[in-house]
Structure formats: structure tokens, C-alpha cells
Motif scaffolding. Sequence first.
Motif, PDB file in Angstrom:
ATOM      1  N   VAL A   1      16.668  -9.599  -6.602  1.00 41.85           N
ATOM      2  CA  VAL A   1      15.768 -10.708  -6.939  1.00 41.85           C
ATOM      3  C   VAL A   1      14.376 -10.409  -6.400  1.00 41.85           C
ATOM      4  CG1 VAL A   1      15.338 -13.185  -6.641  1.00 41.85           C
ATOM      5  CG2 VAL A   1      17.692 -12.342  -6.844  1.00 41.85           C
ATOM      6  N   PRO A   2      13.362 -10.458  -7.259  1.00 39.87           N
ATOM      7  CA  PRO A   2      12.007 -10.215  -6.768  1.00 39.87           C
ATOM      8  C   PRO A   2      11.550 -11.336  -5.850  1.00 39.87           C
ATOM      9  CG  PRO A   2      11.969 -10.810  -9.102  1.00 39.87           C
ATOM     10  CD  PRO A   2      13.407 -10.721  -8.695  1.00 39.87           C
ATOM     11  N   GLU A   3      10.792 -10.977  -4.821  1.00 41.45           N
ATOM     12  CA  GLU A   3      10.253 -11.981  -3.895  1.00 41.45           C
ATOM     13  C   GLU A   3       9.366 -12.972  -4.655  1.00 41.45           C
ATOM     14  OE1 GLU A   3       7.452 -11.075  -0.371  1.00 41.45           O
ATOM     15  OE2 GLU A   3       9.516 -10.724   0.347  1.00 41.45           O
ATOM     16  N   VAL A   4       8.612 -12.463  -5.603  1.00 39.67           N
ATOM     17  CA  VAL A   4       7.797 -13.303  -6.485  1.00 39.67           C
ATOM     18  C   VAL A   4       8.422 -13.211  -7.880  1.00 39.67           C
ATOM     19  CG1 VAL A   4       5.516 -13.678  -7.500  1.00 39.67           C
ATOM     20  CG2 VAL A   4       5.718 -12.841  -5.131  1.00 39.67           C
ATOM     21  N   PRO A   5       9.061 -14.291  -8.334  1.00 33.83           N
ATOM     22  CA  PRO A   5       9.727 -14.243  -9.650  1.00 33.83           C
ATOM     23  C   PRO A   5       8.743 -13.917 -10.774  1.00 33.83           C
ATOM     24  CG  PRO A   5      10.332 -16.233  -8.443  1.00 33.83           C
ATOM     25  CD  PRO A   5       9.209 -15.589  -7.690  1.00 33.83           C
ATOM     26  N   TYR A   6       9.269 -13.296 -11.815  1.00 35.80           N
ATOM     27  CA  TYR A   6       8.456 -12.973 -12.989  1.00 35.80           C
ATOM     28  C   TYR A   6       8.427 -14.172 -13.932  1.00 35.80           C
ATOM     29  CZ  TYR A   6       8.548  -8.046 -11.680  1.00 35.80           C
ATOM     30  OH  TYR A   6       8.379  -6.864 -11.013  1.00 35.80           O
ATOM     31  N   SER A   7       7.224 -14.556 -14.355  1.00 35.28           N
ATOM     32  CA  SER A   7       7.077 -15.612 -15.353  1.00 35.28           C
ATOM     33  C   SER A   7       7.120 -14.961 -16.742  1.00 35.28           C
ATOM     34  CB  SER A   7       5.741 -16.328 -15.164  1.00 35.28           C
ATOM     35  OG  SER A   7       4.669 -15.450 -15.508  1.00 35.28           O
ATOM     36  N   ASN A   8       7.186 -15.769 -17.772  1.00 36.19           N
ATOM     37  CA  ASN A   8       7.133 -15.225 -19.132  1.00 36.19           C
ATOM     38  C   ASN A   8       5.827 -14.470 -19.356  1.00 36.19           C
ATOM     39  OD1 ASN A   8       9.672 -16.096 -19.898  1.00 36.19           O
ATOM     40  ND2 ASN A   8       8.926 -18.031 -20.718  1.00 36.19           N
ATOM     41  N   ALA A   9       4.727 -15.005 -18.836  1.00 36.96           N
ATOM     42  CA  ALA A   9       3.431 -14.327 -18.975  1.00 36.96           C
ATOM     43  C   ALA A   9       3.452 -12.974 -18.256  1.00 36.96           C
ATOM     44  CB  ALA A   9       2.305 -15.203 -18.434  1.00 36.96           C
ATOM     45  N   ASP A  10       4.113 -12.898 -17.087  1.00 38.26           N
ATOM     46  CA  ASP A  10       4.218 -11.642 -16.341  1.00 38.26           C
ATOM     47  C   ASP A  10       4.948 -10.575 -17.146  1.00 38.26           C
ATOM     48  OD1 ASP A  10       3.019 -12.731 -14.046  1.00 38.26           O
ATOM     49  OD2 ASP A  10       4.951 -13.240 -13.132  1.00 38.26           O
ATOM     50  N   LEU A  11       5.857 -11.002 -17.995  1.00 39.44           N
ATOM     51  CA  LEU A  11       6.706 -10.071 -18.744  1.00 39.44           C
ATOM     52  C   LEU A  11       6.168  -9.725 -20.125  1.00 39.44           C
ATOM     53  CD1 LEU A  11      10.116 -11.699 -17.810  1.00 39.44           C
ATOM     54  CD2 LEU A  11       9.135  -9.593 -16.867  1.00 39.44           C
ATOM     55  N   ASN A  12       4.988 -10.210 -20.453  1.00 37.62           N
ATOM     56  CA  ASN A  12       4.410  -9.969 -21.780  1.00 37.62           C
ATOM     57  C   ASN A  12       3.903  -8.535 -21.876  1.00 37.62           C
ATOM     58  OD1 ASN A  12       3.056  -9.903 -24.193  1.00 37.62           O
ATOM     59  ND2 ASN A  12       1.721 -11.634 -23.745  1.00 37.62           N
ATOM     60  N   TRP A  13       4.723  -7.657 -22.416  1.00 36.55           N
ATOM     61  CA  TRP A  13       4.362  -6.244 -22.494  1.00 36.55           C
ATOM     62  C   TRP A  13       3.239  -5.987 -23.499  1.00 36.55           C
ATOM     63  CZ3 TRP A  13       5.288  -3.879 -27.185  1.00 36.55           C
ATOM     64  CH2 TRP A  13       6.188  -4.518 -28.042  1.00 36.55           C
ATOM     65  N   ASN A  14       2.912  -6.969 -24.325  1.00 38.49           N
ATOM     66  CA  ASN A  14       1.785  -6.830 -25.252  1.00 38.49           C
ATOM     67  C   ASN A  14       0.445  -7.069 -24.562  1.00 38.49           C
ATOM     68  OD1 ASN A  14       3.088  -6.273 -27.800  1.00 38.49           O
ATOM     69  ND2 ASN A  14       3.917  -8.348 -27.668  1.00 38.49           N
ATOM     70  N   ASP A  15       0.475  -7.607 -23.352  1.00 41.29           N
ATOM     71  CA  ASP A  15      -0.731  -7.883 -22.583  1.00 41.29           C
ATOM     72  C   ASP A  15      -0.892  -6.795 -21.518  1.00 41.29           C
ATOM     73  OD1 ASP A  15      -2.742  -8.781 -20.887  1.00 41.29           O
ATOM     74  OD2 ASP A  15      -1.795 -10.723 -20.480  1.00 41.29           O
ATOM     75  N   ALA A  16      -1.899  -5.956 -21.679  1.00 43.60           N
ATOM     76  CA  ALA A  16      -2.122  -4.847 -20.745  1.00 43.60           C
ATOM     77  C   ALA A  16      -2.405  -5.323 -19.325  1.00 43.60           C
ATOM     78  CB  ALA A  16      -3.275  -3.979 -21.231  1.00 43.60           C
ATOM     79  N   HIS A  17      -2.749  -6.599 -19.178  1.00 46.21           N
ATOM     80  CA  HIS A  17      -3.069  -7.141 -17.847  1.00 46.21           C
ATOM     81  C   HIS A  17      -1.925  -7.968 -17.262  1.00 46.21           C
ATOM     82  CE1 HIS A  17      -7.089  -5.663 -18.398  1.00 46.21           C
ATOM     83  NE2 HIS A  17      -7.143  -6.265 -19.570  1.00 46.21           N
ATOM     84  N   SER A  18      -0.787  -8.033 -17.966  1.00 43.76           N
ATOM     85  CA  SER A  18       0.357  -8.784 -17.427  1.00 43.76           C
ATOM     86  C   SER A  18       0.907  -8.041 -16.206  1.00 43.76           C
ATOM     87  CB  SER A  18       1.450  -8.949 -18.483  1.00 43.76           C
ATOM     88  OG  SER A  18       2.126  -7.715 -18.701  1.00 43.76           O
ATOM     89  N   ARG A  19       1.568  -8.775 -15.357  1.00 45.40           N
ATOM     90  CA  ARG A  19       2.105  -8.188 -14.120  1.00 45.40           C
ATOM     91  C   ARG A  19       3.005  -6.991 -14.402  1.00 45.40           C
ATOM     92  NH1 ARG A  19       6.245 -11.435 -10.280  1.00 45.40           N
ATOM     93  NH2 ARG A  19       6.939  -9.684  -9.027  1.00 45.40           N
ATOM     94  N   SER A  20       3.933  -7.120 -15.350  1.00 44.23           N
ATOM     95  CA  SER A  20       4.849  -6.013 -15.619  1.00 44.23           C
ATOM     96  C   SER A  20       4.094  -4.797 -16.166  1.00 44.23           C
ATOM     97  CB  SER A  20       5.962  -6.437 -16.581  1.00 44.23           C
ATOM     98  OG  SER A  20       5.437  -6.858 -17.824  1.00 44.23           O
ATOM     99  N   SER A  21       3.105  -5.016 -17.010  1.00 44.28           N
ATOM    100  CA  SER A  21       2.320  -3.898 -17.554  1.00 44.28           C
ATOM    101  C   SER A  21       1.562  -3.176 -16.440  1.00 44.28           C
ATOM    102  CB  SER A  21       1.327  -4.400 -18.607  1.00 44.28           C
ATOM    103  OG  SER A  21       2.001  -4.919 -19.732  1.00 44.28           O
ATOM    104  N   VAL A  22       0.944  -3.938 -15.558  1.00 44.04           N
ATOM    105  CA  VAL A  22       0.194  -3.351 -14.443  1.00 44.04           C
ATOM    106  C   VAL A  22       1.135  -2.565 -13.521  1.00 44.04           C
ATOM    107  CG1 VAL A  22      -1.162  -3.912 -12.375  1.00 44.04           C
ATOM    108  CG2 VAL A  22      -1.670  -5.052 -14.555  1.00 44.04           C
ATOM    109  N   GLU A  23       2.292  -3.149 -13.187  1.00 43.75           N
ATOM    110  CA  GLU A  23       3.261  -2.457 -12.314  1.00 43.75           C
ATOM    111  C   GLU A  23       3.750  -1.157 -12.940  1.00 43.75           C
ATOM    112  OE1 GLU A  23       5.120  -6.426 -10.143  1.00 43.75           O
ATOM    113  OE2 GLU A  23       6.387  -5.281 -11.514  1.00 43.75           O
ATOM    114  N   MET A  24       4.038  -1.191 -14.223  1.00 37.81           N
ATOM    115  CA  MET A  24       4.599  -0.011 -14.865  1.00 37.81           C
ATOM    116  C   MET A  24       3.571   1.101 -15.044  1.00 37.81           C
ATOM    117  SD  MET A  24       7.727  -0.681 -14.878  1.00 37.81           S
ATOM    118  CE  MET A  24       8.358   0.722 -15.793  1.00 37.81           C
ATOM    119  N   LYS A  25       2.290   0.760 -15.092  1.00 38.15           N
ATOM    120  CA  LYS A  25       1.236   1.785 -15.171  1.00 38.15           C
ATOM    121  C   LYS A  25       1.028   2.463 -13.822  1.00 38.15           C
ATOM    122  CE  LYS A  25      -1.306  -0.430 -18.848  1.00 38.15           C
ATOM    123  NZ  LYS A  25      -2.359  -1.402 -19.101  1.00 38.15           N
ATOM    124  N   ASP A  26       1.352   1.762 -12.744  1.00 40.85           N
ATOM    125  CA  ASP A  26       1.153   2.263 -11.385  1.00 40.85           C
ATOM    126  C   ASP A  26       2.494   2.718 -10.822  1.00 40.85           C
ATOM    127  OD1 ASP A  26       0.594   2.776  -8.740  1.00 40.85           O
ATOM    128  OD2 ASP A  26      -0.087   0.733  -8.281  1.00 40.85           O
TER     129      ASP A  26
END
Length: 163
Positions: free
Chosen positions: A35-60
Motif C-alpha cells: 500500500v502506498p503511503e500516499v494513495p493514488y487518485s484517479n488523476a494520479d493514474l492518468n497515463w495520458n497526462d505527462a504531469h500525472s504522478r504515475s507518469s512522473v514516477e515512471m519517467k524517473d
Amino acid sequence: MSQKTLVAYFSCSGITKRAAGKLAEAAKADLFEIVPEVPYSNADLNWNDAHSRSSVEMKDKSSRPAVSSKVSDMSVYDVVFVGFPIWWYVAPTIINTFLESYDFSGKTIILFATSGGSRFGKTVENLKSSVSSSTVIKEGKLLNGNPSGDDLSNWVKSLGIEN
């Protein structure tokens, strides 16, 4: 020889969670949710948004999202199934966080994943640096759809894991 087995999984939508539960039952394994310490929201998981949390994490590739809890005693497990949704053809970086939190020396890690269409890609290669060189990481199986308990039991038996 009987081995103690754990199924650890990360799931955002519930699909990987469902697969992990069925796998734990088939493997007669303990179950642990990453379980992530900070849960992922739907916006965080939007892979179409280059600035979403998941997109930023996966680039780094050095990104290591914090995990909210730990397995109480990883040393008791011989085999650890690690499950996750495929993100950008690899495991989410929170899986690296999980692997880097324990000593998996001499253990076998078997990966399983869910995906809307991707395969494992370079997942094993990307995760090897997160564990010791004496840890065996195996590309396991994509558990898409709704695998039957019999299918999962047969897969676990084919791996030579006895519980």
C-alpha cells in the motif's frame, strides 16, 4: 521439501488484488498488500497526462514511492510472488521500493502482473538491481481476465513449489 510462500501485490483498481487473492489461495500462501503511503487518485493514474504522478514516477527510474507498512518477518519466506499492474511496459517503481526494503538473499521471487495489453517487457531486468545477486527473479505470468483456481494451482505446481 515444503517452502513458505508469500504473495505480495500492489493494486490500484482492484484487478491485481483479485488475482493476488486467487493466487494466494492456489499457492496456500500468505497475502500482503503493498500500500502506498500516499494513495493514488484517479488523476494520479492518468497515463495520458505527462504531469500525472504515475507518469512522473515512471519517467524517473530513481523514483521510490513510500510504502505504508512492512511484512513483519520476511525471513520466514522462501518464495515470494510479487504482483502489480504493468505500467509503461514495466513494474511501477513502488515495486522497487518494496524489493529494496528487505533482504531477499537466497529467495526466489516470481513475478505476476495484470495488464490491459502490455507484456512484461524489461520488468525482470529493471527489478534485478533492487535485490541482491543471490536472489532469483523469475518472470511469471500475466494474470489477466479471471484465471480459474485450477489454472493457478496448475501453474504453481509447475513451478515446483510445495506448501
